[in-house]
Scaffold this active site. Structure first.
Site, PDB file in Angstrom:
ATOM      1  N   CYS A   1       0.840  -1.184   0.000  1.00 18.42           N
ATOM      2  CA  CYS A   1       0.000   0.000   0.000  1.00 18.42           C
ATOM      3  C   CYS A   1       0.880   1.240   0.000  1.00 18.42           C
ATOM      4  O   CYS A   1       2.055   1.187   0.334  1.00 18.42           O
ATOM      5  CB  CYS A   1      -0.879   0.000   1.244  1.00 18.42           C
ATOM      6  SG  CYS A   1      -1.818  -1.513   1.410  1.00 18.42           S
TER       7      CYS A   1
ATOM      8  N   ARG B   1       1.788   1.753  -5.964  1.00 20.20           N
ATOM      9  CA  ARG B   1       1.992   0.766  -4.901  1.00 20.20           C
ATOM     10  C   ARG B   1       0.727  -0.047  -4.618  1.00 20.20           C
ATOM     11  O   ARG B   1       0.787  -1.096  -3.989  1.00 20.20           O
ATOM     12  CB  ARG B   1       2.445   1.469  -3.622  1.00 20.20           C
ATOM     13  CG  ARG B   1       3.807   2.114  -3.736  1.00 20.20           C
ATOM     14  CD  ARG B   1       4.198   2.695  -2.416  1.00 20.20           C
ATOM     15  NE  ARG B   1       4.422   1.681  -1.422  1.00 20.20           N
ATOM     16  CZ  ARG B   1       5.607   1.199  -1.069  1.00 20.20           C
ATOM     17  NH1 ARG B   1       6.685   1.653  -1.649  1.00 20.20           N
ATOM     18  NH2 ARG B   1       5.721   0.284  -0.153  1.00 20.20           N
TER      19      ARG B   1
ATOM     20  N   TRP C   1      -3.866  -1.912  -1.485  1.00 23.18           N
ATOM     21  CA  TRP C   1      -3.770  -3.156  -2.258  1.00 23.18           C
ATOM     22  C   TRP C   1      -4.283  -4.226  -1.304  1.00 23.18           C
ATOM     23  O   TRP C   1      -3.604  -4.580  -0.341  1.00 23.18           O
ATOM     24  CB  TRP C   1      -2.327  -3.426  -2.674  1.00 23.18           C
ATOM     25  CG  TRP C   1      -2.187  -4.584  -3.614  1.00 23.18           C
ATOM     26  CD1 TRP C   1      -2.325  -4.553  -4.972  1.00 23.18           C
ATOM     27  CD2 TRP C   1      -1.881  -5.945  -3.273  1.00 23.18           C
ATOM     28  NE1 TRP C   1      -2.131  -5.823  -5.492  1.00 23.18           N
ATOM     29  CE2 TRP C   1      -1.854  -6.691  -4.469  1.00 23.18           C
ATOM     30  CE3 TRP C   1      -1.642  -6.609  -2.080  1.00 23.18           C
ATOM     31  CZ2 TRP C   1      -1.596  -8.050  -4.506  1.00 23.18           C
ATOM     32  CZ3 TRP C   1      -1.382  -7.979  -2.115  1.00 23.18           C
ATOM     33  CH2 TRP C   1      -1.354  -8.677  -3.319  1.00 23.18           C
TER      34      TRP C   1
ATOM     35  N   ASN D   1       0.317  -0.087   6.311  1.00 20.28           N
ATOM     36  CA  ASN D   1       0.902  -0.853   5.215  1.00 20.28           C
ATOM     37  C   ASN D   1       1.494  -2.113   5.822  1.00 20.28           C
ATOM     38  O   ASN D   1       2.358  -2.016   6.686  1.00 20.28           O
ATOM     39  CB  ASN D   1       1.993  -0.005   4.535  1.00 20.28           C
ATOM     40  CG  ASN D   1       2.700  -0.749   3.424  1.00 20.28           C
ATOM     41  OD1 ASN D   1       2.205  -1.765   2.936  1.00 20.28           O
ATOM     42  ND2 ASN D   1       3.853  -0.254   3.029  1.00 20.28           N
ATOM     43  N   GLY D   2       1.008  -3.287   5.415  1.00 28.60           N
ATOM     44  CA  GLY D   2       1.550  -4.540   5.958  1.00 28.60           C
ATOM     45  C   GLY D   2       0.439  -5.508   6.295  1.00 28.60           C
ATOM     46  O   GLY D   2      -0.677  -5.400   5.786  1.00 28.60           O
TER      47      GLY D   2
ATOM     48  N   GLU E   1      11.684 -13.380 -19.032  1.00 30.52           N
ATOM     49  CA  GLU E   1      11.353 -11.987 -18.755  1.00 30.52           C
ATOM     50  C   GLU E   1      10.320 -11.467 -19.764  1.00 30.52           C
ATOM     51  O   GLU E   1       9.352 -10.802 -19.386  1.00 30.52           O
ATOM     52  CB  GLU E   1      12.633 -11.137 -18.774  1.00 30.52           C
ATOM     53  CG  GLU E   1      12.442  -9.647 -18.567  1.00 30.52           C
ATOM     54  CD  GLU E   1      11.667  -9.265 -17.313  1.00 30.52           C
ATOM     55  OE1 GLU E   1      11.415 -10.117 -16.451  1.00 30.52           O
ATOM     56  OE2 GLU E   1      11.281  -8.087 -17.201  1.00 30.52           O
TER      57      GLU E   1
ATOM     58  N   LYS F   1       6.580 -10.144 -18.720  1.00 31.96           N
ATOM     59  CA  LYS F   1       6.169  -8.780 -19.069  1.00 31.96           C
ATOM     60  C   LYS F   1       4.855  -8.801 -19.827  1.00 31.96           C
ATOM     61  O   LYS F   1       3.953  -8.023 -19.560  1.00 31.96           O
ATOM     62  CB  LYS F   1       7.285  -8.164 -19.907  1.00 31.96           C
ATOM     63  CG  LYS F   1       7.474  -6.694 -19.761  1.00 31.96           C
ATOM     64  CD  LYS F   1       8.485  -6.308 -18.716  1.00 31.96           C
ATOM     65  CE  LYS F   1       8.155  -6.809 -17.356  1.00 31.96           C
ATOM     66  NZ  LYS F   1       9.165  -6.614 -16.359  1.00 31.96           N
TER      67      LYS F   1
ATOM     68  N   GLU G   1       1.940  -9.847 -17.545  1.00 29.25           N
ATOM     69  CA  GLU G   1       1.700  -8.841 -16.512  1.00 29.25           C
ATOM     70  C   GLU G   1       0.845  -7.674 -17.004  1.00 29.25           C
ATOM     71  O   GLU G   1      -0.079  -7.254 -16.328  1.00 29.25           O
ATOM     72  CB  GLU G   1       3.073  -8.334 -16.042  1.00 29.25           C
ATOM     73  CG  GLU G   1       3.048  -7.421 -14.856  1.00 29.25           C
ATOM     74  CD  GLU G   1       4.459  -7.027 -14.425  1.00 29.25           C
ATOM     75  OE1 GLU G   1       5.408  -7.139 -15.219  1.00 29.25           O
ATOM     76  OE2 GLU G   1       4.608  -6.573 -13.284  1.00 29.25           O
TER      77      GLU G   1
ATOM     78  N   HIS H   1       9.287 -32.397 -25.847  1.00 28.35           N
ATOM     79  CA  HIS H   1       9.123 -33.412 -24.800  1.00 28.35           C
ATOM     80  C   HIS H   1       7.752 -33.306 -24.137  1.00 28.35           C
ATOM     81  O   HIS H   1       7.584 -33.688 -22.982  1.00 28.35           O
ATOM     82  CB  HIS H   1      10.262 -33.305 -23.780  1.00 28.35           C
ATOM     83  CG  HIS H   1      11.588 -33.595 -24.406  1.00 28.35           C
ATOM     84  ND1 HIS H   1      11.989 -34.870 -24.742  1.00 28.35           N
ATOM     85  CD2 HIS H   1      12.584 -32.771 -24.822  1.00 28.35           C
ATOM     86  CE1 HIS H   1      13.183 -34.818 -25.321  1.00 28.35           C
ATOM     87  NE2 HIS H   1      13.566 -33.553 -25.376  1.00 28.35           N
TER      88      HIS H   1
ATOM     89  N   LYS I   1       3.385  -2.547  -7.034  1.00 24.94           N
ATOM     90  CA  LYS I   1       4.793  -2.417  -7.420  1.00 24.94           C
ATOM     91  C   LYS I   1       5.726  -3.091  -6.429  1.00 24.94           C
ATOM     92  O   LYS I   1       6.692  -3.738  -6.808  1.00 24.94           O
ATOM     93  CB  LYS I   1       5.121  -0.927  -7.543  1.00 24.94           C
ATOM     94  CG  LYS I   1       6.552  -0.615  -7.925  1.00 24.94           C
ATOM     95  CD  LYS I   1       6.798  -0.936  -9.374  1.00 24.94           C
ATOM     96  CE  LYS I   1       8.204  -0.581  -9.824  1.00 24.94           C
ATOM     97  NZ  LYS I   1       8.517  -1.265 -11.085  1.00 24.94           N
TER      98      LYS I   1
END
Ligand code: AGP
Length: 607
Positions: free
Chosen positions: A2, A27, A75, A99-100, A479, A483, A486, A502, A602
């Site tokens: 957050c 965030r 969040w 936050n947490g 990567e 990306k 996401e 395979h 983030k």
């Protein structure tokens, strides 16, 4: 996760808070809220949705004369996304933002229920407000001290108490809080970005130290009541670095920032053509006294670690293993005093990465971190730090933070190989010159930006695709695939090209495109064979090569995209930019919010 901000001073607090929340919105962005003193009483405005929704609500509320308040972007962890679960939360005399995660909230809730106290929301945060209120008998600092002993988990709190106008009280355990006192007043936030408008000098609030913010000063006391002197830090980021600078999205700006960010990261560490970490206080013994390296990180940062493994093993000939940080400590890694743990983190706050450092220290291993945010927890807890100089990265999708992390691995591998006599002086200098050339060549890719829009158009109808590659290209596939998932929400899987047959090749049809990375000449012909295999099953192929291959025709791919020709080992920089562009344009073409993809935040400060 957050975003938190607190302000008390001479400015309109609602403006300071909503502006700060916009800067912190990356965030977390499912809801937002502020609380402020209006005369002697505390008023709260909160809502689900973006900070813009909050701004509209605040404007309609006709607030005047508020100069002290707290603000939050959420969040969600505990409790769904709803107005009632948004912060700030008030209980009794206490209004707070958090936050947490409060891990023992259930037990605390049961204890409080015995006193007939019940929360109105489903959040762990409201329970924290109830606990602090339960401990409050008139002195805010005493209440926070007592509550700190009862709360378990990670937290960064900014608290306002009824009857204490103009004051904000803060404490943290794990979750980040940085603060500054400037001409306009005192500001505290979860991230330096929200302080930049007021000062570039700031401090990290030490854990379990209570900060009291007034318009004139910030005072700190520890849990025994001793006053604490903050350790001041300076950041050379400027406000513009945290703005879009004319680009439509932060991500696009940050893609363009890469050549400068890379040079800023490399140049101070190259003397007379050789890599050096003298100014970083990383002695060569870190390398000469280590017989194995473990690398751990999350997401994109872990992908940088995969490239790091390839380079260090190839150049320094020391065994390296890479693990995602969320698994690292549960895999019972073997570590001793001759082990070097390298962690990588843009934010420097990722909970799992931090936990890996703590475990390594218990085993006596040395810890070296590659971090972008100065003074962050990971940087402070590591034995050695190599800061990347990417400047603030605001888009949730990491771009420039990744390539600067790569560049630090090139320096580490070269220095390691040089001091252990695996590379001589001339070879090391040639390696560094190649590195600089590869970075300069990125400008040529940036100039061709719109070509990538055209290539991305071929993925307009794709719902699922594969990224394939071998060697360094396999690392880059991961990567590129992350990306794309996401920000464009296209399902994508990264696969070692030779492994497809395979089992997984059964998924290849004419609806499943393949992006093939083929920048490594030692496996180029094998890659072409693998491409023919998917092509034969109907896949539309986008091929990325190191320099253009004129022999390639439509029988192999629909599009060939090339990076300017570089020595194979340095191809990851150009390839990274191309896969970033492909993801970016796919997301833009689908009308998505590139900078704030759904469900993500983030900085991941919970496990
Ligand atoms: C990348 O695009 C991501 N948003 C994510 O994987 C990120 O790299 C990861 O969460 C690690 O974050 P850190 O670098 O701040 O530790």
């Amino acid at each position: 996760m957050c975003g938190i901000i607190g302000f008390t001073g001479t400015l309109d607090a609602t403006n300071v808070l909503t502006k700060g929340l916009s800067q912190l919105e990356y965030r977390g962005y499912d809801s937002a809220g502020i609380a402020f003193f209006e005369n002697e009483s505390i008023r709260t405005i909160k809502t689900t949705g973006k900070v813009q929704c909050l701004k509209e609500k605040v404007e309609a509320a006709n607030v005047t004369g508020a100069t002290c308040g707290i603000g939050h972007t959420r969040w969600a962890t505990h409790g769904g996304v709803s107005d009632i679960n948004s912060h700030p939360h008030t209980f009794g005399n206490v209004t707070l933002i958090h936050n947490g995660i409060i891990e023992n909230y259930k037990e605390l809730q049961e204890e409080l229920a015995l006193q007939g106290k019940t929360p109105v929301s489903q959040t762990d945060t409201e329970i924290a407000a109830m606990v602090i209120d339960d401990c409050f008998t008139g002195d805010p600092i005493e209440a926070i001290k007592k509550a700190d002993a009862r709360l378990e988990g990670q937290y960064g709190f900014c608290v306002m108490f009824k009857g204490h106008p103009g004051k904000i009280f803060c404490i943290r355990n794990g979750s980040p809080l940085v603060a500054t006192h400037a001409e306009a007043g005192s500001v505290i936030a979860s991230d330096m970005v929200a302080l930049l408008d007021y000062s570039k000098d700031y401090f990290v609030l030490p854990e379990h130290v209570i900060a009291t913010l007034t318009k004139d000063e910030i005072t700190l006391v520890d849990l025994e009541g001793n006053s604490v002197e903050p350790e001041m830090l300076h950041v050379d980021w400027d406000v513009d670095a945290a703005m879009k600078g004319g680009y439509e999205y932060f991500m696009l700006k940050e893609i363009h920032d890469q050549p400068d960010a890379l040079m800023n990261t490399i140049r101070p560490r190259v003397k007379n053509g050789l890599p050096t970490f003298e100014a970083d206080n990383v002695p060569d013994e870190v390398f000469t006294h280590c017989n194995r390296i473990l690398i751990t990180a999350c997401g994109t940062a872990m992908h940088a670690g995969l490239v790091g493994k390839n380079l260090i093993e190839r150049l320094a000939k020391v065994p390296v293993t890479v693990d995602v940080a969320s698994e690292f400590r549960y895999n019972e890694p073997i570590m001793d005093e001759n082990t070097l743990l390298i962690t990588i983190s843009q934010s420097g706050e990722t909970a799992d990465t931090l936990a890996a450092i703590r475990l390594a220290k218990e085993h006596g291993a040395k810890t070296l971190s590659i971090v972008n945010v100065k003074g962050s927890t990971i940087a402070r807890e590591s034995d050695y730090v190599l800061y990347t100089h990417a400047g603030p990265e605001i888009a949730v999708a990491s771009t420039k933070a990744y390539t600067v992390q790569l560049s630090v691995f090139y320096l580490i591998a070269a220095r390691f190989a040089f001091v252990t006599n695996k590379l001589n002086e001339e070879e090391t200098k040639t390696f560094i010159a190649n590195l600089e050339n590869a970075i300069e060549s990125l400008n040529e890719i940036l100039e061709k930006e719109m070509d990538f829009d055209e290539v991305s158009a071929s993925l307009d109808n794709a719902t699922s695709l594969f990224y394939i590659g071998r060697g360094l290209d396999e690392c880059l596939s991961r990567e590129g695939s992350l990306k794309l998932k996401e920000i464009s929400y296209i399902h994508s899987e990264a696969y070692a090209a030779g492994e497809l047959k395979h089992g997984t090749i059964s998924l290849i049809t004419d609806d499943v495109p393949v992006i093939a990375l083929a920048t490594q000449h030692n496996v180029y012909s094998k890659m072409i064979s693998n491409i023919r295999e998917v092509k034969a099953r109907g896949a539309k192929v986008i091929l990325i090569t190191n320099g253009e291959d004129e022999s390639i025709d439509e029988s192999i791919c629909s599009f060939q995209v090339s990076i300017p020709k570089v020595d194979d080992m340095f191809a990851p920089f150009g390839t990274a930019v191309i896969v970033q562009y492909l993801a970016y344009f796919c997301a833009v073409r689908r009308g998505l919010n590139v900078d704030q993809p759904r469900n993500l935040a983030k900085s991941v400060t919970v496990e």
